[in-house]
Design an enzyme around this catalytic site. Sequence first.
Site, PDB file in Angstrom:
ATOM      1  N   HIS A 170       0.836  -1.197   0.000  1.00 16.22           N
ATOM      2  CA  HIS A 170       0.000   0.000   0.000  1.00 16.22           C
ATOM      3  C   HIS A 170       0.882   1.264   0.000  1.00 16.22           C
ATOM      4  CE1 HIS A 170      -3.630   2.368   1.195  1.00 16.22           C
ATOM      5  NE2 HIS A 170      -2.717   3.143   1.729  1.00 16.22           N
ATOM      6  N   GLU A 171       1.818   1.308   0.936  1.00 13.70           N
ATOM      7  CA  GLU A 171       2.691   2.489   1.012  1.00 13.70           C
ATOM      8  C   GLU A 171       3.569   2.595  -0.238  1.00 13.70           C
ATOM      9  OE1 GLU A 171       1.781   4.505   3.112  1.00 13.70           O
ATOM     10  OE2 GLU A 171       0.711   3.200   4.507  1.00 13.70           O
ATOM     11  N   HIS A 209       1.740   4.578  -2.766  1.00 13.79           N
ATOM     12  CA  HIS A 209       1.890   6.017  -2.500  1.00 13.79           C
ATOM     13  C   HIS A 209       3.286   6.477  -2.932  1.00 13.79           C
ATOM     14  CE1 HIS A 209      -1.844   6.723  -0.388  1.00 13.79           C
ATOM     15  NE2 HIS A 209      -1.603   5.831   0.559  1.00 13.79           N
ATOM     16  N   GLU A 227      -4.801   7.816  -2.896  1.00 12.84           N
ATOM     17  CA  GLU A 227      -5.304   6.556  -2.366  1.00 12.84           C
ATOM     18  C   GLU A 227      -5.594   5.580  -3.520  1.00 12.84           C
ATOM     19  OE1 GLU A 227      -5.425   4.592   0.924  1.00 12.84           O
ATOM     20  OE2 GLU A 227      -4.744   6.657   0.905  1.00 12.84           O
TER      21      GLU A 227
HETATM   22 ZN    ZN Z   1      -3.008   5.232   1.999  1.00  7.30          ZN
END
Ligand code: ZN
Length: 498
Positions: free
Chosen positions: A262-263, A266, A292
């Site tokens: 997830h990171e 980003h 997101e």
């Molecule tokens: Zn996030």
Amino acid sequence: MSTETTYAELTRWIQRVHALGTVGELLGWDEQVNLPPGAAEQRAGQQAALAEAAHAAASDPRLGGWLTQLEAAAGLTADQRAVVKNARKDYDRATKLPAEFVREKATQDSRGYHAWAKARAADDFAGYAPVLAKNLELVKREAGHLGWAGREYDYMIDKHDPGMTAEVIGRLFGELKRELVPLVREIAASKVKPRADALRGFSTEGQQVFLREVTERLGFDYNRGRIDVSLHPFCSGTGSDVRMTTRFKEHEPLDSLFSSIHETGHGLYEQGLPADQLGTALGIHAGMAVHESQSRLWENQVARSRGFWQCFEPRLRAVFPAQTAGVSTDELYLAINAVSPTLIRVDADEVTYNLHIILRFELEKKLFTGELAVADLPGAWRTAAAELLGLTPPNDREGVLQDVHWSGGAFGYFPSYCLGNMLAAQLWYRALALRPQLEEDFARGDFTWLLGWLRENIHSQGRRYDALELARRVTGEELSPRSLLRYLRERYGALYLR
Ligand code: ZN
């Protein structure tokens, strides 16, 4: 000064303000990763001094003069207009709030956090209610100072997602809710259940090796970023210095793996912003929903796919032969795609997560219109949880007191998560339409096409377009929950509703 000279002065100054902001971020990262326990107070002093310098730079009167000149100038390019428009927003936020108000808000924000932590520990909403009411009043006043009187909730939403409104979100969430609530009920009733204890005893060292291999293969550039350990995973920094964090749990290896991915999503976005434009509208992200969408796309559509695991399952088994010996491929895949409704948002699976967000959005909206009083929040929360999740919180700790956000006045932030999920799914199907063999690429460990496509269409665009316009341009369709519903039905229907 000529328009070109003024524009050059403006961008130089914006980039200077941005650089100060990134130093603050770095101090924040350090605080969560490295700071010796005795240094907290000294660090707070450093942070405050830096924030003061950053605010002085962001509210410098010369900026106002340059903006006025450029707003009146003819012949600016579309890109230049985007830069000026975004700089105006930042400048107004830095200058239009009276100093007295800023002080009051800062005091309240730190008081709010402590009041929330105390109330949550004691399950005492009544003790927290006055703080929440005060926070609501303050953000409404803030909106008023900036010219958003009567549209206070929209102001808060726009702060996180430029161009987005409560009306648009309400329509999108309403459409999503109608089909998602029954889908979650169906999955929850399925006889197929993931084995809760399938993955135990994964050493931190092994997890570190595996996730480094995965995130590097996805395209994260460790020459321009790093990953460390913190209590809560996050990603900060931009351009050529992106700092991600994760955490390790021996008996929940998927937690650290998926939060790292997830990171990484980003981080890939931040690493893909145009390096020479960092800080201007051409070199910053397009808002939290788009951010997101990037983290969710890599975490969910990509890393929970069969193709991805065809590539990485053998590696996982090689790093953890004993731990994975009794787990079949299907059991592993089901554990990766586990669905089980829970009362707690941060523990929620990919399918139910969206319902947690819809719940918060609907309550926030009513708080802002006055339809709902702060004192009535716990009851409204219980009713909504029962309706949406099919679960009733036994106490407020597992209900209205679970999130930190409102304690610091962060209203209007939650919707970004769900909007991001919608955009991620829409991007996914567009990418698949352009490259149907995408999952075969993944199975070979090749993620370059997808990253290249995102670089070109999302990352390199900076903040030229808002989320709605970006969705239109990249996918050829209006932002809508249809792709998300299709994706959830396809992936989870195949597993749970056979
Ligand atoms: Zn996030």
